[in-house]
Design a protein around this motif. Structure first.
Motif, PDB file in Angstrom:
ATOM      1  N   ARG A 238       0.525  -0.831  -0.400  1.00 24.41           N
ATOM      2  CA  ARG A 238      -0.003   0.388   0.159  1.00 24.41           C
ATOM      3  C   ARG A 238       0.832   1.315  -0.146  1.00 24.41           C
ATOM      4  O   ARG A 238       0.957   2.420  -0.722  1.00 24.41           O
ATOM      5  CB  ARG A 238      -1.135   0.054   1.474  1.00 24.41           C
ATOM      6  CG  ARG A 238      -1.835  -0.839   1.427  1.00 24.41           C
ATOM      7  CD  ARG A 238      -2.384  -1.160   2.404  1.00 24.41           C
ATOM      8  NE  ARG A 238      -3.545   0.448   3.045  1.00 24.41           N
ATOM      9  CZ  ARG A 238      -4.577   0.395   2.488  1.00 24.41           C
ATOM     10  NH1 ARG A 238      -5.104  -0.002   1.798  1.00 24.41           N
ATOM     11  NH2 ARG A 238      -4.469   2.182   2.935  1.00 24.41           N
ATOM     12  N   SER A 243      -2.638  -1.700  -4.410  1.00 30.94           N
ATOM     13  CA  SER A 243      -4.120  -2.786  -3.985  1.00 30.94           C
ATOM     14  C   SER A 243      -3.441  -3.878  -3.210  1.00 30.94           C
ATOM     15  O   SER A 243      -3.866  -4.433  -3.610  1.00 30.94           O
ATOM     16  CB  SER A 243      -4.882  -2.930  -4.621  1.00 30.94           C
ATOM     17  OG  SER A 243      -5.035  -1.193  -5.534  1.00 30.94           O
ATOM     18  N   GLU A 260      -9.568  -4.621   5.036  1.00 30.33           N
ATOM     19  CA  GLU A 260     -10.633  -3.889   4.005  1.00 30.33           C
ATOM     20  C   GLU A 260     -11.494  -5.261   2.866  1.00 30.33           C
ATOM     21  O   GLU A 260     -10.452  -6.069   2.915  1.00 30.33           O
ATOM     22  CB  GLU A 260      -9.807  -3.087   3.384  1.00 30.33           C
ATOM     23  CG  GLU A 260     -10.519  -2.023   2.025  1.00 30.33           C
ATOM     24  CD  GLU A 260      -9.604  -2.019   0.741  1.00 30.33           C
ATOM     25  OE1 GLU A 260     -10.091  -1.313   0.241  1.00 30.33           O
ATOM     26  OE2 GLU A 260      -8.415  -1.208   1.395  1.00 30.33           O
ATOM     27  N   PHE A 262     -12.237  -6.335  -0.806  1.00 33.68           N
ATOM     28  CA  PHE A 262     -12.461  -5.796  -1.528  1.00 33.68           C
ATOM     29  C   PHE A 262     -13.780  -5.970  -2.604  1.00 33.68           C
ATOM     30  O   PHE A 262     -13.098  -5.682  -3.727  1.00 33.68           O
ATOM     31  CB  PHE A 262     -10.855  -6.534  -2.401  1.00 33.68           C
ATOM     32  CG  PHE A 262     -10.143  -5.423  -2.427  1.00 33.68           C
ATOM     33  CD1 PHE A 262      -9.544  -4.106  -1.758  1.00 33.68           C
ATOM     34  CD2 PHE A 262      -8.052  -6.267  -2.136  1.00 33.68           C
ATOM     35  CE1 PHE A 262      -8.801  -3.663  -1.189  1.00 33.68           C
ATOM     36  CE2 PHE A 262      -7.603  -5.134  -2.557  1.00 33.68           C
ATOM     37  CZ  PHE A 262      -7.233  -4.287  -1.692  1.00 33.68           C
ATOM     38  N   LEU A 375     -10.657  -4.109  -8.918  1.00 34.10           N
ATOM     39  CA  LEU A 375     -11.275  -3.339  -8.517  1.00 34.10           C
ATOM     40  C   LEU A 375     -11.293  -2.301  -9.856  1.00 34.10           C
ATOM     41  O   LEU A 375     -10.896  -1.041  -9.588  1.00 34.10           O
ATOM     42  CB  LEU A 375     -10.609  -2.068  -7.691  1.00 34.10           C
ATOM     43  CG  LEU A 375      -9.666  -3.238  -6.859  1.00 34.10           C
ATOM     44  CD1 LEU A 375      -9.036  -3.128  -5.777  1.00 34.10           C
ATOM     45  CD2 LEU A 375     -10.986  -4.150  -5.200  1.00 34.10           C
ATOM     46  N   ARG A 378     -11.425   1.399  -9.656  1.00 35.06           N
ATOM     47  CA  ARG A 378      -9.941   2.604  -9.791  1.00 35.06           C
ATOM     48  C   ARG A 378      -9.277   2.067 -11.225  1.00 35.06           C
ATOM     49  O   ARG A 378      -9.836   1.975 -11.989  1.00 35.06           O
ATOM     50  CB  ARG A 378      -9.351   1.536  -8.864  1.00 35.06           C
ATOM     51  CG  ARG A 378      -9.871   1.824  -7.089  1.00 35.06           C
ATOM     52  CD  ARG A 378      -8.813   0.842  -6.069  1.00 35.06           C
ATOM     53  NE  ARG A 378     -10.092   0.302  -5.044  1.00 35.06           N
ATOM     54  CZ  ARG A 378      -8.685   0.393  -3.921  1.00 35.06           C
ATOM     55  NH1 ARG A 378      -7.431   0.112  -3.800  1.00 35.06           N
ATOM     56  NH2 ARG A 378      -9.533   0.129  -2.937  1.00 35.06           N
ATOM     57  N   LEU A 382      -4.244   0.144 -10.139  1.00 35.30           N
ATOM     58  CA  LEU A 382      -4.644   0.091  -8.536  1.00 35.30           C
ATOM     59  C   LEU A 382      -6.272  -0.653  -9.277  1.00 35.30           C
ATOM     60  O   LEU A 382      -7.067  -1.350  -7.790  1.00 35.30           O
ATOM     61  CB  LEU A 382      -4.781   1.472  -8.525  1.00 35.30           C
ATOM     62  CG  LEU A 382      -4.401   2.283  -7.564  1.00 35.30           C
ATOM     63  CD1 LEU A 382      -4.591   3.843  -7.447  1.00 35.30           C
ATOM     64  CD2 LEU A 382      -3.651   1.710  -6.559  1.00 35.30           C
ATOM     65  N   ARG A 383      -6.460  -1.075 -10.440  1.00 34.12           N
ATOM     66  CA  ARG A 383      -7.915  -1.827 -10.807  1.00 34.12           C
ATOM     67  C   ARG A 383      -7.249  -3.397 -10.385  1.00 34.12           C
ATOM     68  O   ARG A 383      -7.890  -4.538  -9.805  1.00 34.12           O
ATOM     69  CB  ARG A 383      -8.040  -1.753 -11.656  1.00 34.12           C
ATOM     70  CG  ARG A 383      -8.508  -0.892 -11.928  1.00 34.12           C
ATOM     71  CD  ARG A 383      -8.339  -0.489 -13.575  1.00 34.12           C
ATOM     72  NE  ARG A 383      -7.197  -0.946 -14.826  1.00 34.12           N
ATOM     73  CZ  ARG A 383      -7.244  -1.181 -15.425  1.00 34.12           C
ATOM     74  NH1 ARG A 383      -8.911  -0.890 -16.861  1.00 34.12           N
ATOM     75  NH2 ARG A 383      -6.438  -1.630 -16.586  1.00 34.12           N
ATOM     76  N   GLY A 385      -6.237  -5.845  -7.253  1.00 32.37           N
ATOM     77  CA  GLY A 385      -6.268  -6.011  -5.638  1.00 32.37           C
ATOM     78  C   GLY A 385      -5.653  -7.446  -5.902  1.00 32.37           C
ATOM     79  O   GLY A 385      -6.368  -8.014  -6.198  1.00 32.37           O
TER      80      GLY A 385
END
Length: 507
Positions: A238, A243, A260, A262, A375, A378, A382-383, A385
């Motif tokens: 992170r 991600s 978290e 996802f 994801l 995003r 960053l998509r 995860g």
């Protein structure tokens, strides 16, 4: 003899009972025995019904009381379960007539009215005694939970888990079962008013006895034996813009995390599942971006504690490929001779000097479709995860690309594999003019051969040792990947050796 472990819980209503049984379901498994005692109407069947529905992931599943059938079986996804009611039996000798003496192997048993069979139940069991608490409402109950024998540790862990959830403010959250993996970890989704989060139960536990020069298998190959590596690597990823799930609450000593969520949107589609090319491209780009970074060997775990990432070295690789000799070949009816074993190890030791001398980066080890969440809201990499990285080591960059492009659980077409391998090499070349594509392709082939040799053995072991035969269906795919890598000129000697000595898996 192990002292029993006991604690009591106040249950305001059936929802609270369902939460308790879901928490217990996170910690038990095939072969465990749970007894449910109490007066008529104390909540025994309601508790059993709650656990069965949780394990089935079906809140509407019909779960009748087995008062008249005496025993009801359920073929659930994690393991089979039998729900019994002994109210109508007169003597423990009658258990054999209803299939409860001996109890079915590999089955979780929920048994109401256990006092009818005193002396006939196993010493290792969990007893839950329910009682009415009318002063607190018509549906209020109390439960005294006692673990006997080996089950004492489970009850102690249940008490610790309940304290952790209470301290994190999640005692009232609805629990939703999540499928586990090949490890001892288990997961649940916590659904609350503010959204969802993931509960991870990661007990400290070595994988197997100390038979590898005084180390367990997990210690010898640097697999995580507690939750600390997950927390450290999650923070490291992170901090560098990747991600990984945020850690919301943690008990590092007990091995409980709330992270978290996802979601569950993956990078494959269809039945049978197949890669979604755009998402595999993004995952390939994410690896190229990670491998361009100068990554540290030591990460901050807490303000007072650091975590040293272990090195994926030749000794670890040799233990891994040795699973083929220990498990896969005997499973296929071939017992390697001492001479053949020595030849195998010497051959591998020499070849593995090449990746051992390569530049090191973070190797997450299981960077493949079950552990990658898409994801879509995003942008860019960053998509991608990532949710499974606790076994991260320092090793050659090619390893994780092999994990992705030769996914052990789904078919990755060779044309797509080659296109993504080329995409990765181009991305690395653009960032580093000294990046050598031919050398990387050789390391890719070597790491493919090493990983797929290990997986053949691992999946045979999961079948034989752990009672998980469904992993065997992946072996033909792994065999195909293995033979792809053995076609590389650097592995010509291995290709001949495997052809002569290693039988293919059952189709």
């Amino acid at each position: 003899m192990t002292e029993p472990a006991t604690f009591s819980v106040a249950l305001a209503n059936e929802t609270a009972t369902a939460h308790l049984m879901a928490d217990l379901a996170l910690l038990v498994g095939a072969g465990d025995v749970i007894t449910l005692s109490g007066d008529l109407g104390a909540g025994k069947t309601a508790a059993a019904r709650a656990m069965i529905r949780y394990l089935a992931d079906d809140d509407a599943l019909e779960v009748p009381s087995p008062t008249f059938t005496l025993a009801q079986s359920y073929d659930l996804a994690p393991f089979p379960l039998i729900h019994a009611d002994l109210y109508r039996i007169n003597d423990a000798s009658e258990l054999e007539e209803i299939g409860l003496s001996p109890l079915p192997e590999g089955t979780l048993a929920l048994i109401e009215w256990p006092e009818r069979a005193q002396g006939a139940l196993p010493d290792d069991r969990i007893d839950i005694a329910f009682s009415h608490r009318p002063a607190f409402g018509s549906s209020a109950r109390a439960a005294e939970i006692t673990g006997h024998g080996k089950a004492a540790a489970q009850v102690a862990r249940l008490s610790a888990l309940r304290m952790f959830l209470d301290g994190a403010g999640h005692m009232d959250a609805k629990r939703q079962r999540m499928p586990g993996d090949a490890s001892t970890r288990s997961y649940a989704r916590l659904l609350g008013d503010d959204g969802t989060e993931i509960l991870m139960n990661s007990p400290r536990r070595p994988d197997g006895p100390a038979i590898y020069r005084g180390k367990s298998y997990s210690a010898a190959v640097h697999l995580a034996e507690d939750v600390k590596p997950f927390v450290a690597i999650a923070g490291g990823l992170r901090e560098r813009g990747f991600s990984a799930p945020a850690i919301r609450h943690a008990d590092l000593d007990q091995g409980f995390l709330i992270t978290e969520d996802f979601g569950s949107d993956g990078i494959v589609e269809g039945d049978p599942p197949r890669p979604i090319a755009e998402r595999y491209e993004a995952a390939t780009d994410m690896l190229a971006a990670l491998h361009r970074e100068r990554l540290p060997d030591i990460l901050l775990l807490t303000p007072q504690e650091t975590y040293h990432i272990p090195v994926f070295d030749i000794d670890a690789w040799l233990v891994e490929v040795g699973l083929m000799l220990e498990w896969y070949m005997p499973d296929r009816g071939t017992e390697p001779t001492p001479e053949l074993r020595a030849e195998f190890v010497a051959m591998w030791r020499q070849l593995l000097e090449r990746p051992a001398a390569a530049a090191r980066t973070w190797v997450m080890r299981d960077f493949h479709s079950p552990n990658i969440i898409w994801l879509g809201e995003r942008g860019g990499i960053l998509r991608v995860g990532v949710i499974d990285f606790q076994d991260t080591v320092l090793g050659p960059a090619a390893y994780d690309l092999v994990s992705l492009l030769q996914d052990a659980r789904i078919d990755v077409p060779e044309q797509l594999e080659l296109a993504l391998l080329t995409r990765y090499i181009k991305a690395r070349r653009m960032a580093d003019e000294h990046f050598d594509p031919a050398h990387f392709a050789e390391l890719y082939a070597i790491m493919s051969a090493q990983r797929n040799t290990r997986l053949l053995g691992t999946f045979a072991r999961l079948n034989r040792r752990d009672g998980k035969p469904h992993y065997l269906r992946h072996q033909p795919r792994i065999w195909t990947y293995l033979n792809r890598s053995l076609a590389h000129p650097a592995l010509s000697g291995f290709r001949a050796w495997y052809a002569a000595n290693v039988p293919p898996p059952v189709p």
